[in-house]
Design a protein around this motif. Structure first.
Motif, PDB file in Angstrom:
ATOM      1  N   ALA A  62      57.248  25.692  15.854  1.00  0.00           N
ATOM      2  CA  ALA A  62      57.750  26.536  14.764  1.00  0.00           C
ATOM      3  C   ALA A  62      56.611  27.053  13.895  1.00  0.00           C
ATOM      4  O   ALA A  62      56.665  28.185  13.398  1.00  0.00           O
ATOM      5  CB  ALA A  62      58.761  25.770  13.926  1.00  0.00           C
ATOM      6  N   THR A 103      56.240  31.015  13.658  1.00  0.00           N
ATOM      7  CA  THR A 103      56.511  31.584  12.340  1.00  0.00           C
ATOM      8  C   THR A 103      55.409  32.550  11.937  1.00  0.00           C
ATOM      9  O   THR A 103      55.671  33.678  11.494  1.00  0.00           O
ATOM     10  CB  THR A 103      56.634  30.465  11.287  1.00  0.00           C
ATOM     11  OG1 THR A 103      57.791  29.684  11.566  1.00  0.00           O
ATOM     12  CG2 THR A 103      56.754  31.051   9.886  1.00  0.00           C
ATOM     13  N   ARG A 139      55.549  35.719  14.155  1.00  0.00           N
ATOM     14  CA  ARG A 139      56.668  36.596  13.821  1.00  0.00           C
ATOM     15  C   ARG A 139      56.365  37.414  12.570  1.00  0.00           C
ATOM     16  O   ARG A 139      56.712  38.591  12.490  1.00  0.00           O
ATOM     17  CB  ARG A 139      57.946  35.775  13.585  1.00  0.00           C
ATOM     18  CG  ARG A 139      58.791  35.531  14.815  1.00  0.00           C
ATOM     19  CD  ARG A 139      60.015  34.715  14.457  1.00  0.00           C
ATOM     20  NE  ARG A 139      60.931  34.622  15.584  1.00  0.00           N
ATOM     21  CZ  ARG A 139      61.963  35.411  15.811  1.00  0.00           C
ATOM     22  NH1 ARG A 139      62.223  36.393  14.959  1.00  0.00           N
ATOM     23  NH2 ARG A 139      62.749  35.254  16.854  1.00  0.00           N
ATOM     24  N   ARG A 140      55.738  36.768  11.601  1.00  0.00           N
ATOM     25  CA  ARG A 140      55.546  37.422  10.309  1.00  0.00           C
ATOM     26  C   ARG A 140      54.299  38.303  10.263  1.00  0.00           C
ATOM     27  O   ARG A 140      54.275  39.289   9.526  1.00  0.00           O
ATOM     28  CB  ARG A 140      55.498  36.376   9.196  1.00  0.00           C
ATOM     29  CG  ARG A 140      56.793  35.562   9.074  1.00  0.00           C
ATOM     30  CD  ARG A 140      56.831  34.785   7.766  1.00  0.00           C
ATOM     31  NE  ARG A 140      56.816  35.682   6.611  1.00  0.00           N
ATOM     32  CZ  ARG A 140      57.884  36.319   6.133  1.00  0.00           C
ATOM     33  NH1 ARG A 140      59.068  36.165   6.717  1.00  0.00           N
ATOM     34  NH2 ARG A 140      57.776  37.114   5.078  1.00  0.00           N
ATOM     35  N   TRP A 192      55.676  22.875   6.161  1.00  0.00           N
ATOM     36  CA  TRP A 192      55.843  24.177   5.517  1.00  0.00           C
ATOM     37  C   TRP A 192      54.521  24.623   4.904  1.00  0.00           C
ATOM     38  O   TRP A 192      54.123  25.774   5.035  1.00  0.00           O
ATOM     39  CB  TRP A 192      56.909  24.111   4.424  1.00  0.00           C
ATOM     40  CG  TRP A 192      58.288  23.859   4.918  1.00  0.00           C
ATOM     41  CD1 TRP A 192      58.781  24.092   6.167  1.00  0.00           C
ATOM     42  CD2 TRP A 192      59.377  23.323   4.155  1.00  0.00           C
ATOM     43  NE1 TRP A 192      60.097  23.738   6.233  1.00  0.00           N
ATOM     44  CE2 TRP A 192      60.508  23.267   5.025  1.00  0.00           C
ATOM     45  CE3 TRP A 192      59.523  22.901   2.842  1.00  0.00           C
ATOM     46  CZ2 TRP A 192      61.745  22.791   4.598  1.00  0.00           C
ATOM     47  CZ3 TRP A 192      60.760  22.427   2.410  1.00  0.00           C
ATOM     48  CH2 TRP A 192      61.860  22.375   3.283  1.00  0.00           C
ATOM     49  N   THR A 224      52.071  25.668   7.510  1.00  0.00           N
ATOM     50  CA  THR A 224      52.387  27.016   7.973  1.00  0.00           C
ATOM     51  C   THR A 224      51.936  28.049   6.945  1.00  0.00           C
ATOM     52  O   THR A 224      51.422  29.116   7.307  1.00  0.00           O
ATOM     53  CB  THR A 224      53.896  27.157   8.242  1.00  0.00           C
ATOM     54  OG1 THR A 224      54.350  26.058   9.026  1.00  0.00           O
ATOM     55  CG2 THR A 224      54.200  28.449   8.986  1.00  0.00           C
ATOM     56  N   VAL A 234      58.010  32.681   4.640  1.00  0.00           N
ATOM     57  CA  VAL A 234      57.494  31.783   5.673  1.00  0.00           C
ATOM     58  C   VAL A 234      58.463  30.632   5.888  1.00  0.00           C
ATOM     59  O   VAL A 234      58.798  30.280   7.026  1.00  0.00           O
ATOM     60  CB  VAL A 234      56.091  31.260   5.286  1.00  0.00           C
ATOM     61  CG1 VAL A 234      55.695  30.084   6.165  1.00  0.00           C
ATOM     62  CG2 VAL A 234      55.062  32.380   5.409  1.00  0.00           C
ATOM     63  N   THR A 248      61.689  31.756   7.727  1.00  0.00           N
ATOM     64  CA  THR A 248      61.445  31.978   9.148  1.00  0.00           C
ATOM     65  C   THR A 248      61.280  30.657   9.881  1.00  0.00           C
ATOM     66  O   THR A 248      61.849  30.443  10.966  1.00  0.00           O
ATOM     67  CB  THR A 248      60.186  32.851   9.345  1.00  0.00           C
ATOM     68  OG1 THR A 248      60.366  34.100   8.676  1.00  0.00           O
ATOM     69  CG2 THR A 248      59.920  33.104  10.819  1.00  0.00           C
ATOM     70  N   PHE A 249      60.490  29.763   9.292  1.00  0.00           N
ATOM     71  CA  PHE A 249      60.259  28.452   9.896  1.00  0.00           C
ATOM     72  C   PHE A 249      61.579  27.709  10.085  1.00  0.00           C
ATOM     73  O   PHE A 249      61.860  27.177  11.177  1.00  0.00           O
ATOM     74  CB  PHE A 249      59.332  27.635   8.994  1.00  0.00           C
ATOM     75  CG  PHE A 249      58.940  26.293   9.545  1.00  0.00           C
ATOM     76  CD1 PHE A 249      57.691  26.096  10.120  1.00  0.00           C
ATOM     77  CD2 PHE A 249      59.807  25.207   9.491  1.00  0.00           C
ATOM     78  CE1 PHE A 249      57.321  24.860  10.631  1.00  0.00           C
ATOM     79  CE2 PHE A 249      59.453  23.967   9.995  1.00  0.00           C
ATOM     80  CZ  PHE A 249      58.201  23.799  10.572  1.00  0.00           C
ATOM     81  N   LEU A 284      63.789  29.082  12.873  1.00  0.00           N
ATOM     82  CA  LEU A 284      63.319  28.693  14.191  1.00  0.00           C
ATOM     83  C   LEU A 284      63.598  27.216  14.460  1.00  0.00           C
ATOM     84  O   LEU A 284      64.043  26.849  15.554  1.00  0.00           O
ATOM     85  CB  LEU A 284      61.815  28.956  14.307  1.00  0.00           C
ATOM     86  CG  LEU A 284      61.377  30.412  14.409  1.00  0.00           C
ATOM     87  CD1 LEU A 284      59.870  30.524  14.215  1.00  0.00           C
ATOM     88  CD2 LEU A 284      61.783  31.008  15.750  1.00  0.00           C
TER      89      LEU A 284
END
Length: 291
Positions: free
Chosen positions: A24, A28, A31-32, A55, A58, A121, A124-125, A128
């Motif tokens: 993830a 993430t 994707r971003r 988190w 990421t 973020v 999105t995380f 997923l």
């Protein structure tokens, strides 16, 4: 090694998160921002310290990618080394490293910060990682997109025999960087029943590992003279080392397992350097270690 209580991390100890949390993180950022980091870089962030919260890891990875796109010339290895050497730690160190490099590399750190979106973020995380159904239940809203949820791809590492052996002979607690709801899902999957008073999750204390407060509190609740903390990162071992310094009336041992990101001889050496009392192949070796 002797103990009255055994405290267990979750990720990389009870369940394998290589294809869930770590996947993830990578997806993430991609994707971003259209680019991402290598899987091996995740472990470099972990080793740098202060990234018990995935988190925030990421967030730091996203910040690094955005800085690179803006003109930051440092590679991921040097970036994580700079974080490890900084007087701050974790995400705060990552932000500081980017800001301090802006003049030398002639890029706009403020513009990077403005484009960086920790809230997005996280959404999105979680989409997923949790998938649609659990996202609605845990996050309390609609996910930004549909995904099956990588949380369902977490092989169990700990055996029921190990759980039974530990709970028969020791007080057992859990100390994890997971949010409480996600910790509960993992504990139910592996069949480990731990009362809430014997758990610490992300929701229970702000500092996170390697801050020793949670581990010392669990030792106090168990009235344990000696506590073993089993984890898969250097910050887990550092938590036990810090607990020993903060609470010298008790004994604390950090035990590293090789079922997370640290593996092989290099993993053993890193654990030893961090002050591990022992390194084992997996959590299933803990009963024999303590006997």
């Amino acid at each position: 090694m002797q103990a009255d209580a055994v405290v267990l991390d979750v990720d990389g100890v009870l369940v394998d998160v290589a294809d869930s949390y770590r996947r993830a993180i990578i997806e993430t950022v991609e994707r971003r921002h259209g680019e991402t980091i290598e899987r091996t870089t995740i472990q470099r962030f972990k080793d740098a310290g202060g990234f018990n919260n995935d988190w925030e890891l990421t967030d730091a990875a996203a910040l690094f990618v955005l800085a690179r796109q803006a003109g930051y010339t440092t590679n991921a290895e040097a970036f994580t080394d700079a974080i490890a050497a900084h007087h701050e730690s974790g995400l705060a160190a990552a932000r500081a490293v980017v800001a301090e490099a802006a003049d030398a590399d002639n890029f706009d750190a403020e513009a990077v910060e403005a484009e960086w979106d920790p809230k997005g973020v996280r959404q999105t995380f979680q989409a997923l990682y949790l998938g649609v159904k659990l996202y609605r239940e845990i996050e309390g809203g609609e996910p930004p997109f549909e995904a099956p949820g990588y949380i369902h791809d977490e092989p169990v590492i700990v055996t029921l025999e190990t759980i039974e052996a530990l709970q028969t002979d020791y007080d057992v607690g859990v100390l994890t960087g997971r949010p409480a709801a996600e910790a509960t899902i993992a504990l139910e999957r592996v069949g480990l029943d731990v009362p809430e008073a014997h758990r610490f999750t992300m929701d229970d204390w702000e500092a996170g590992k390697p801050d020793p407060h949670a581990l010392v509190t669990l030792a106090e609740r168990f009235d344990a003279e000696s506590t073993v903390f089993v984890g898969d990162t250097l910050d887990d071992v550092r938590t036990a080392v810090n607990a020993a310094a903060a609470d010298p009336a008790r004994t604390y041992h950090g035990v590293g397992v090789l079922t997370g990101g640290l593996t092989g001889d290099a993993g053993r050496a890193n654990y030893d350097d961090a002050g591990a009392g022992a390194v084992v192949d997996s959590v299933n070796d803990i009963p024999d270690l303590l006997e």
